[in-house]
Design an enzyme around this catalytic site. Sequence first.
Site, PDB file in Angstrom:
ATOM      1  N   LYS A 195       0.825  -1.212   0.000  1.00 21.92           N
ATOM      2  CA  LYS A 195       0.000   0.000   0.000  1.00 21.92           C
ATOM      3  C   LYS A 195       0.857   1.258   0.000  1.00 21.92           C
ATOM      4  O   LYS A 195       0.422   2.320  -0.481  1.00 21.92           O
ATOM      5  CB  LYS A 195      -0.984  -0.006   1.175  1.00 21.92           C
ATOM      6  CG  LYS A 195      -0.351  -0.131   2.555  1.00 21.92           C
ATOM      7  CD  LYS A 195       0.012   1.187   3.201  1.00 21.92           C
ATOM      8  CE  LYS A 195       0.723   0.995   4.516  1.00 21.92           C
ATOM      9  NZ  LYS A 195       1.091   2.269   5.163  1.00 21.92           N
ATOM     10  N   ASN A 260       4.530   8.462   2.546  1.00 23.95           N
ATOM     11  CA  ASN A 260       4.547   7.993   1.160  1.00 23.95           C
ATOM     12  C   ASN A 260       3.708   8.896   0.270  1.00 23.95           C
ATOM     13  O   ASN A 260       4.108   9.229  -0.847  1.00 23.95           O
ATOM     14  CB  ASN A 260       4.058   6.545   1.109  1.00 23.95           C
ATOM     15  CG  ASN A 260       4.996   5.605   1.844  1.00 23.95           C
ATOM     16  OD1 ASN A 260       6.023   5.204   1.331  1.00 23.95           O
ATOM     17  ND2 ASN A 260       4.644   5.273   3.085  1.00 23.95           N
TER      18      ASN A 260
END
Length: 338
Positions: A195, A260
């Site tokens: 993810k 991220n």
Amino acid sequence: MTKISALGAGSWGSVLASMLADNGHEVALYAHRQVIADEINQDHTNLHYMKDWTLNPSVWASTDMGQVLKDCDVILFAVPTSAIRSVAKAVRQVLDENGRQPYLVSATKGIESGTKKLVLQIFKDEIYPDGFDKMIVLSGPSHAENTAQKDLTAITLASTSLDNAAKMQKIFSNDYVRFYTSNDPIGVQVGGAVKNVIAIAAGILAGLGYGDNAKAALMTRGLAEITRLGVAFGGQPWTFSGLSGIGDLIVTCTSVNSRNWRCGYQLGQGKPLDEVLANMGQVVEGATTVKAVYEICDKYSLDMPISASIYKVLYEGAKIDDEIKLMMSRQLGPEIRI
């Protein structure tokens, strides 16, 4: 009272250590740098990672791993994937000396570059070669910033032994963090690792100014890629519809608290990767994990176009606009295909 040794004094390790102390357990926290250990012990803060937050004052920190691991019942790992093997080797050395066999709980999300192994596989290599039963993975939609403020949170604890996962569930759960158990540590680890790659892509789209339709499409197709890789590794497909799959994907792809996502956002605004990583000040797991994912896709002929595009943008100099055009011009096909 359980004695818990938390390894890694970053944001997530510090918050989990404080949470476990809130639960009434004795918690020792291993810090890589003396200045951080001193700050935690003297001021009960960790300002480099967490602003405007105070740890439970009963948490004590040290750079001496032997002291931190002394008489522990549970070891919680919250270190970057790139460091997990070296830390595991150090843990094994201490355990060999003191003869203890504590539970190992991994809060690290990633796939080791080079070996392409998940964290519990590294634990098996370095600490408990005889099996996985005392190893548990902790993963789910849980930004440290939210958990620190005691925002309501739900997380998965997965192990090949549901009994041991349930033991950790009782130790970790409280009135603001609810833990669920799973017998699919492979699927839970893959969801937590991959993810981060999709979150970089989500940040790129946001940085480019794309809207809700694009974000929803990316997350949905990203989940298909995560599931495809997870099943290839031996995970259960239904795991990815849970907290460690779609749950973690949603929070990581939609929040500015996600490192991220922030990395991707800056890339989408035209900044080079080296500059982005230097400015982040913390590890961006997706930027490392994507290397392993790309190699796995090539080895097993897995169709993961989003992950492949992120790898090419980060490490092969591909232009973002060109990758988006290629993505949208791929051969048409059915939606559901594992």
